[in-house]
Write an enzyme that holds these catalytic residues in place. Structure first.
Site, PDB file in Angstrom:
ATOM      1  N   CYS A  57       0.849  -1.191   0.000  1.00 36.24           N
ATOM      2  CA  CYS A  57       0.000   0.000   0.000  1.00 36.24           C
ATOM      3  C   CYS A  57       0.888   1.246   0.000  1.00 36.24           C
ATOM      4  O   CYS A  57       2.082   1.178   0.218  1.00 36.24           O
ATOM      5  CB  CYS A  57      -0.853  -0.026   1.261  1.00 36.24           C
TER       6      CYS A  57
ATOM      7  N   ARG B  22       1.571   1.683  -6.130  1.00 38.41           N
ATOM      8  CA  ARG B  22       1.827   0.682  -5.071  1.00 38.41           C
ATOM      9  C   ARG B  22       0.580  -0.116  -4.750  1.00 38.41           C
ATOM     10  O   ARG B  22       0.606  -1.055  -3.967  1.00 38.41           O
ATOM     11  CB  ARG B  22       2.322   1.378  -3.801  1.00 38.41           C
TER      12      ARG B  22
ATOM     13  N   TRP C   2      -3.546  -1.995  -1.478  1.00 37.12           N
ATOM     14  CA  TRP C   2      -3.437  -3.224  -2.263  1.00 37.12           C
ATOM     15  C   TRP C   2      -3.864  -4.322  -1.290  1.00 37.12           C
ATOM     16  O   TRP C   2      -3.163  -4.606  -0.311  1.00 37.12           O
ATOM     17  CB  TRP C   2      -2.007  -3.446  -2.748  1.00 37.12           C
TER      18      TRP C   2
ATOM     19  N   ASN D 259       0.794  -0.270   6.045  1.00 35.90           N
ATOM     20  CA  ASN D 259       1.284  -1.056   4.905  1.00 35.90           C
ATOM     21  C   ASN D 259       2.023  -2.245   5.494  1.00 35.90           C
ATOM     22  O   ASN D 259       2.981  -2.089   6.245  1.00 35.90           O
ATOM     23  CB  ASN D 259       2.245  -0.229   4.033  1.00 35.90           C
ATOM     24  N   GLY D 260       1.544  -3.455   5.197  1.00 37.08           N
ATOM     25  CA  GLY D 260       2.204  -4.648   5.732  1.00 37.08           C
ATOM     26  C   GLY D 260       1.185  -5.699   6.101  1.00 37.08           C
ATOM     27  O   GLY D 260       0.025  -5.647   5.671  1.00 37.08           O
TER      28      GLY D 260
ATOM     29  N   GLU E   4      11.001 -12.770 -19.971  1.00 44.53           N
ATOM     30  CA  GLU E   4      10.735 -11.366 -19.627  1.00 44.53           C
ATOM     31  C   GLU E   4       9.697 -10.784 -20.586  1.00 44.53           C
ATOM     32  O   GLU E   4       8.764 -10.102 -20.162  1.00 44.53           O
ATOM     33  CB  GLU E   4      12.009 -10.542 -19.676  1.00 44.53           C
TER      34      GLU E   4
ATOM     35  N   LYS F 139       5.988  -9.189 -19.516  1.00 43.95           N
ATOM     36  CA  LYS F 139       5.507  -7.864 -19.935  1.00 43.95           C
ATOM     37  C   LYS F 139       4.119  -7.956 -20.537  1.00 43.95           C
ATOM     38  O   LYS F 139       3.217  -7.218 -20.185  1.00 43.95           O
ATOM     39  CB  LYS F 139       6.474  -7.251 -20.961  1.00 43.95           C
TER      40      LYS F 139
ATOM     41  N   GLU G 255       1.286  -9.353 -17.912  1.00 42.36           N
ATOM     42  CA  GLU G 255       0.969  -8.617 -16.680  1.00 42.36           C
ATOM     43  C   GLU G 255       0.183  -7.340 -16.963  1.00 42.36           C
ATOM     44  O   GLU G 255      -0.501  -6.835 -16.071  1.00 42.36           O
ATOM     45  CB  GLU G 255       2.218  -8.303 -15.869  1.00 42.36           C
TER      46      GLU G 255
ATOM     47  N   HIS H 114       8.290 -31.051 -26.101  1.00 39.80           N
ATOM     48  CA  HIS H 114       8.173 -32.027 -25.001  1.00 39.80           C
ATOM     49  C   HIS H 114       6.872 -31.866 -24.234  1.00 39.80           C
ATOM     50  O   HIS H 114       6.803 -32.181 -23.042  1.00 39.80           O
ATOM     51  CB  HIS H 114       9.387 -31.885 -24.074  1.00 39.80           C
TER      52      HIS H 114
ATOM     53  N   LYS I 256       3.509  -2.049  -7.674  1.00 38.74           N
ATOM     54  CA  LYS I 256       4.854  -1.851  -8.202  1.00 38.74           C
ATOM     55  C   LYS I 256       5.907  -2.501  -7.314  1.00 38.74           C
ATOM     56  O   LYS I 256       6.847  -3.113  -7.810  1.00 38.74           O
ATOM     57  CB  LYS I 256       5.143  -0.350  -8.309  1.00 38.74           C
TER      58      LYS I 256
END
Ligand code: AGP
Length: 601
Positions: A2, A27, A75, A101-102, A478, A482, A485, A501, A596
């Site tokens: 958050c 965030r 969040w 936040n936590g 990567e 991108k 997400e 396979h 983020k």
């Protein structure tokens, strides 16, 4: 993860809180809220589900005035996304207001032990904390700060918190404390601030005081009183963050992500200037770092997400240029499933934010075991840079978009420079990086090509693949991250040789398969794999470097040293993800469910 901001000063607080929340929205943005106290027994609590803009609307025409307040953008961890779960949380009698936040690991035990007779209004662990503060203040006649400290003393040792508290009875004061979740105290003539991220309060100040784990602070408009974990007052000088507030704005860009993709060539040049002198010799890397790495018999790169992917590329540089075997590990796996280590390991942590909880957990363990560590990060003065033995900056400037772009290429560049500094690579890296910067810009300037590719290949598609071999496989994961997400297209980054396979069974008519071809040695094999998926109906999009390109390839990448091709190959993937997301009408900078900086495990 958050966002928290608070201000107490001589000016109206609400505009500062709302602007700060906007800067912190990356965030987390499930819900947001503010508490303002005007100091003459009038206060305001406004909370809204959704974006900060919704909160801003809700605060209009409410006559909110005051020069002290706290604010939060959430969040969700405990409790769903709703107004009742939005912060600030209020104690039952309306005396205390808390943002957090936590994660409070033992919130349920605390609730069942102390709050059986209290009617709770939310599903959050934060409300448990604020109700406890109120209970201790009343029943034990404790001051706000002592009740605050008593609540903190009851939290499980694995809990993480960044708390910011206000007490109606002391309207101009902010009370704050942190453990593992970052908080800074900003100091200025006009007043003092508390923030999860300096970028949110650069309009007020560039001077900040670190709040360390276990410490508390009482902040008024003209005084900051800092206390250690025993409640003993301590003094800590502020440090200055040399970032202009404008650097954290989008400027003319529609999204931070596009701005940050555009900045990559400049960042590459900045890094060359920072780490090389005029003659091409290394500078600004302490010899203690290179000596410590030379003593190692194995290098362990530990990171999460995009930073982990940057490590997959960096591994090649360390092994090829220093001859030291190098492993790359996902932080959340390494933290609780530590592999058998070599006798003389050296740990490198890669992190944009420097606050990723998974990576911090590993660093804590490594430090306890007495192993040497280096953090390569964008945010210096962060937990990972502070607690490692050494730190090197990637100098990418603030990266606000949730999708990491310039931090990835900057991390890869710093890994190359560090490996070059330790080993004896047979290339002129400064010269090669100068070419990389030029070619990066060439690719970045061809946005319409990638817009077309995104629309043609991905419109209305719900799954996609990126494939490659060797360094191209490292870029493929990567590239896939991108795309998935931010556009929510289910995308896998895959070693091309592995498809047959099993996973090739997913290929059907029109499945987009992006093939990265920059490595000479395996180009022929990947061409074979492209043919295999095409034969099963895939829509193949081939991105090949000039020296191995063929006539019908979809995009030709300029050639630079093959080891540095990941720095170029990733840019089309960044832009294809960006345009595919626009095509879907989604928020590029703030994809759903994400934040983020992932400061919880
Ligand atoms: C990448 O686009 C994501 N934002 C995410 O995977 C990120 O890279 C990861 O959470 C690690 O963050 P850090 O670099 O700040 O440690």
């Amino acid at each position: 993860m958050c966002g928290i901001v608070g201000y107490t000063g001589i000016n109206q607080v609400l505009p500062k809180l709302l602007k700060g929340l906007e800067k912190l929205e990356y965030r987390g943005y499930d819900s947001a809220g503010v508490y303002v106290n005007n100091g003459v027994n009038e206060d305001f609590l406004v909370r809204e589900q959704g974006r900060v803009s919704m909160l801003e609307l809700a605060t209009k025409n409410k006559g909110i005035s005051g020069t002290a307040g706290i604010a939060h953008t959430r969040w969700a961890t405990h409790g769903g996304v709703s107004v009742k779960n939005a912060h600030p949380h209020m104690s039952s009698d309306g005396r205390f207001y808390l943002v957090h936040n936590g994660v409070i690991e033992n919130y349920d035990v605390l609730r069942d032990t102390y709050l059986k007779d209290i009617k709770l209004n939310s599903e959050t662990d934060t409300e448990i904390a604020v109700q406890l503060i109120d209970k201790f203040a009343k029943e034990e006649e404790l001051s706000a700060v002592d009740a605050f400290r008593k609540m903190i003393s009851l939290l499980d040792e694995n809990s993480a918190y960044g708390f910011l508290l206000m007490d109606r009875q002391t309207p101009g004061l902010l009370y704050t404390a942190k453990k593992k979740s970052p908080l800074l105290i900003g100091v200025a003539e006009e007043g003092n601030v508390v923030t999860s991220d300096a970028a949110a309060m650069l309009d007020v100040t560039n001077d900040f005081i670190e709040l360390m784990d276990g410490e508390t602070a009482i902040i008024s408009k003209d005084k900051v009183s800092l206390f250690d974990e025993h409640g003993v007052e301590i003094v800590r000088e502020p440090f200055t963050i040399n970032i202009d507030a404008s650097e954290t704005d989008k400027g003319v860009y529609p999204y931070y992500m596009l701005k940050e993709v555009d900045e990559q060539a400049v960042v590459a040049r900045t890094l060359s200037q920072h780490y090389f002198d005029e003659e091409g010799h290394i500078k600004n890397i302490d010899s203690q770092i290179t000596e410590a790495i030379k003593k190692a018999d194995r290098i362990y790169i530990v990171a999460a997400g995009t930073s982990y992917h940057a490590g997959l590329v960096g591994k090649r540089y360390f092994e090829q240029w220093t001859g030291i075997p190098t492993e790359v590990h996902i932080a959340s796996e390494f933290a609780y499933d530590q592999p058998l280590l070599s006798n003389k390991p050296f740990f490198i942590f890669l992190s944009q934010s420097g606050e990723t909880a998974d990576s911090r957990e590993v660093l804590d363990n490594i430090v306890k075991q007495g192993y040497p560590s280096l953090t390569i990060a964008n945010v210096m003065n962060s937990t990972l840079t502070r607690e490692a033995d050494f730190a090197l900056p990637i100098l990418a400037g603030p990266e606000i978009a949730v999708a990491s772009t310039k931090a990835y290429t900057a991390q890869v560049i710093v890994e190359a420079i560090l490996a070059y500094a330790v080993g004896d690579a047979d290339i002129d890296l400064k010269h090669e990086l100068a070419r990389v910067a030029v070619e990066m810009q060439v690719i970045i300037d061809q946005k319409e090509v990638f817009n077309d590719i995104a629309k043609t290949a991905l419109h209305n598609r719900h799954s996609a693949f990126y494939i490659g071999r060797g360094l191209d496989a490292a870029v493929a994961v990567e590239a896939a991250l991108k795309l998935k997400e931010i556009s929510y297209v289910q995308t896998e980054g895959f070693a091309a040789g592995e498809l047959k396979h099993g996973t090739i069974s997913l290929i059907e008519e029109g499945t987009p398969v992006f093939a990265l071809l920059t490595q000479e040695k395996t180009a022929g094999l990947v061409r074979g794999e492209i043919a295999q998926v095409a034969a099963r109906g895939a829509k193949t999009i081939v991105l090949a470097s000039e020296s191995i390109a063929k006539e019908n390839d979809d995009y030709i990448l300029p050639n630079v040293n093959e080891l540095l091709m990941p720095l170029l190959a990733v840019i089309p993937a960044q832009l294809i993800a960006y345009y595919a997301t626009l095509d879907r009408g989604l928020d590029v900078d703030r994809p759903r469910n994400l934040a983020k900086s992932v400061t919880v495990q």
